[in-house]
Scaffold this motif. Structure first.
Motif, short mmCIF file in Angstrom:
data_model
loop_
_atom_site.label_atom_id
_atom_site.label_comp_id
_atom_site.label_asym_id
_atom_site.label_seq_id
_atom_site.Cartn_x
_atom_site.Cartn_y
_atom_site.Cartn_z
N PRO A 62 12.57 12.53 -14.79
CA PRO A 62 13.99 12.41 -15.11
C PRO A 62 14.86 13.51 -14.53
O PRO A 62 16.06 13.33 -14.34
CB PRO A 62 14.02 12.43 -16.64
CG PRO A 62 12.75 13.09 -17.04
CD PRO A 62 11.74 12.74 -15.99
N ALA A 63 14.27 14.67 -14.28
CA ALA A 63 14.99 15.77 -13.63
C ALA A 63 14.06 16.39 -12.59
O ALA A 63 12.93 16.74 -12.91
CB ALA A 63 15.45 16.81 -14.64
N VAL A 64 14.56 16.54 -11.37
CA VAL A 64 13.70 16.94 -10.25
C VAL A 64 14.33 18.14 -9.53
O VAL A 64 15.50 18.07 -9.13
CB VAL A 64 13.51 15.78 -9.26
CG1 VAL A 64 12.62 16.20 -8.10
CG2 VAL A 64 12.94 14.56 -9.97
N PRO A 65 13.58 19.23 -9.34
CA PRO A 65 14.09 20.32 -8.50
C PRO A 65 14.24 19.83 -7.06
O PRO A 65 13.36 19.13 -6.54
CB PRO A 65 13.01 21.40 -8.60
CG PRO A 65 12.21 21.04 -9.82
CD PRO A 65 12.26 19.56 -9.92
N THR A 67 25.49 25.00 -18.93
CA THR A 67 26.02 26.30 -19.36
C THR A 67 24.98 27.09 -20.15
O THR A 67 25.25 28.21 -20.59
CB THR A 67 27.29 26.10 -20.21
OG1 THR A 67 26.98 25.28 -21.33
CG2 THR A 67 28.38 25.45 -19.37
N ARG A 68 23.82 26.51 -20.35
CA ARG A 68 22.64 27.21 -20.85
C ARG A 68 21.42 26.50 -20.27
O ARG A 68 21.53 25.40 -19.73
CB ARG A 68 22.58 27.21 -22.38
CG ARG A 68 22.37 25.82 -23.00
CD ARG A 68 22.02 25.92 -24.47
NE ARG A 68 21.89 24.61 -25.11
CZ ARG A 68 20.78 23.87 -25.10
NH1 ARG A 68 19.69 24.31 -24.45
NH2 ARG A 68 20.74 22.70 -25.72
N ASP A 69 20.26 27.11 -20.36
CA ASP A 69 19.04 26.46 -19.89
C ASP A 69 18.83 25.16 -20.67
O ASP A 69 18.93 25.14 -21.90
CB ASP A 69 17.82 27.36 -20.11
CG ASP A 69 17.85 28.60 -19.22
OD1 ASP A 69 18.76 28.70 -18.38
OD2 ASP A 69 16.96 29.46 -19.39
N GLY A 126 11.09 17.54 -19.91
CA GLY A 126 10.02 18.47 -19.61
C GLY A 126 10.28 19.37 -18.43
O GLY A 126 9.48 20.26 -18.13
N THR A 127 11.41 19.19 -17.74
CA THR A 127 11.80 20.07 -16.63
C THR A 127 12.89 21.01 -17.09
O THR A 127 13.91 20.57 -17.64
CB THR A 127 12.30 19.25 -15.43
OG1 THR A 127 11.24 18.43 -14.93
CG2 THR A 127 12.81 20.15 -14.31
N LEU A 128 12.69 22.30 -16.89
CA LEU A 128 13.69 23.29 -17.26
C LEU A 128 14.75 23.36 -16.15
O LEU A 128 14.44 23.67 -15.00
CB LEU A 128 13.06 24.66 -17.45
CG LEU A 128 14.06 25.78 -17.83
CD1 LEU A 128 14.65 25.53 -19.21
CD2 LEU A 128 13.36 27.14 -17.78
#
Length: 465
Positions: A60-63, A331-333, A338-340
């Motif tokens: 869902p979130a990818v670097p 605006t925060r981590d 599961g991806t920061l």
């Protein structure tokens, strides 16, 4: 039209950094595309569909690696993206863009302009509402509905001209240049108040500022010229005001208690003009491409078993004209699936990938199907406070254009192999640079609506924003 298409005015943002003016620091080397490392996005736009599928499959979130080795993230799945777009701790103002704020973005970086335009796409809260209000008024459902006769008239005029263009081209015509571009450009220009002499150059320049392959010098030059041309548009309307968006913005800017700065005026015009024609242009071409590739789908619509609005919505889902829209910033981590995603990371809204999510659209999500009835509405026009204010107009234009085109030329077909089509040189927008077609039979001006007519989409379509 979507806010997602908008480049920069070249003016300073609230972060205090002008587009392209950050210190020129050496970019990092792109990482390898292995599943455990950031995915390097191809700035040429090649293989965008395969990229969307790969990103969607990774999570869902990818670097990702952006041009110049800048690290960021892409949110790629429908439910995660929908939540991210309305998350209270996600901002649009580039003052939250850590690398830009810290001077780590090279001068003339291809995407700086997306971050720093003075307009609604880079504002939050009350500022966003203030900047968005005049555009929403100009694109209200009632005003868009009133544009239907004008859109139909321009469409008919352009269709009348296609046979001559095809004759000049030895039997083929570039549908992009001869039809899909002038229709939305004329409509939005009349609505905004852009004189004809400026339109073609504004189209060329808006294409340059979303191009992710350009060198820094070209990026900076394009932005400077774009601001200069828009200043000429403003000067023309100051000299001769009319019933248009530019004149309304000038009045807000020149009032004793100005609600708009000069930079915000230019930025708002840039966003509205660029997004107001480019997204619809790409939507029309992507839809025609899909319908030509599968005549069975075209027959479903022409026979009335599906509507032209269905073809428009399925194109928006299946082949979104905006693939990856920059930027939002946590605006925060944040933990996304599961991806920061670190505070200040530039995050792309990957509409192209989210539209292929099998959890929402089924195991055949990659198939174009005008009869599809998904469990959730696609996100191609965004979601939440920043949903595209031009969505009703884009839907109206695309629906009218598709119905009229195939009513007039029912055998219209791509004139070259699919593999010969060249992608736009960007990973932000999604379409092809040219779309050569053979028109086939010309049935002339339609005497009456085909089955499915009147289903083009309207200002009150669900999810129109």
């Amino acid at each position: 039209m979507t806010e997602a298409d908008a480049p920069s005015s070249g003016t300073a943002s609230s972060s205090g950094t002008a587009p392209g003016s950050a210190p020129n620091t050496p970019p990092a080397s792109p990482s390898s595309p292995s599943p455990s490392s950031p995915y390097p996005l191809d700035p040429t736009g090649a293989g965008l569909r395969e990229t969307a599928q790969e990103l969607q499959a990774r999570g869902p979130a990818v670097p990702v690696v952006l041009p110049g080795g800048v690290l960021g993230h892409a949110v790629t799945r429908h439910h995660a993206l929908r939540a991210f777009l309305t998350h209270p701790e996600v901002a649009k103002d580039a003052c939250h863009f850590a690398a830009l704020r810290e001077g780590r973005i090279p001068s003339g970086w291809q995407l700086t302009t997306f971050a720093t335009v003075d307009g609604m796409t880079t504002a939050d809260g009350a500022d966003h509402r203030r900047l968005r209000e005049p555009v929403v008024k100009a694109l209200s459902p009632r005003r868009v509905a009133a544009l239907r006769p004008r859109v139909e008239g321009i469409t008919a005029e352009l269709l009348d001209g296609l046979p001559a263009l095809a004759a000049q081209g030895g039997g083929t015509v570039d549908l992009r240049q001869g039809f899909a571009y002038p229709l939305p450009m004329r409509v939005i220009s009349e609505l905004i108040g852009v004189d004809e002499e400026f339109r073609d150059r504004l189209h060329e320049l808006s294409g340059l500022v979303v191009n992710t392959t350009l060198d820094p010098e070209t990026v900076l030059a394009a932005n400077r010229e774009l601001v200069a041309v828009l200043a000429q548009v403003v000067a023309a309307r100051r000299a001769a005001p009319g019933d248009d968006l530019t004149s309304a913005l000038i009045a807000a800017c020149d009032a004793d208690e100005a609600r708009l700065s000069e930079q915000e005026l230019i930025g708002t015009l840039l966003l509205t003009i660029a997004a107001g024609h480019q997204t619809t242009l790409d939507l029309i071409i992507n839809a025609v491409r899909a319908l030509c590739a599968d005549r069975g789908q075209l027959e479903l619509v022409r026979s009335g078993r599906a509507g032209w609005a269905d073809a428009v919505e399925e194109t928006l889902r299946h082949d979104s004209p905006v693939a990856n829209f920059p930027f939002r910033y946590p605006t925060r981590d944040l933990d996304i699936g599961g991806t920061l995603v670190p505070r200040g990371s530039p995050v792309l809204a990957s509409y192209g990938a989210a539209g292929l999510d099998p959890e929402v659209y089924g195991p055949d999500a990659d198939r174009f199907d005008v009869t599809r009835r998904p469990a959730a509405r696609h996100l191609a026009f965004g979601h939440g406070a920043h949903v595209c204010p031009g969505a009703p107009l884009a839907r109206l234009e695309a629906g009218i254009a598709l119905r009229a085109l195939f009513d007039r030329f029912p055998d219209l077909a791509l004139a070259v192999p699919e593999a010969d089509l060249s992608p736009l040189p960007t990973f932000v927008g999604n379409s092809v640079t040219e779309f050569p077609v053979r028109l086939g039979r010309d049935l002339g001006a339609a005497d009456g609506p085909e089955p499915g007519a009147g289903q083009e989409g309207s200002a009150t379509s669900p999810g129109a924003g």
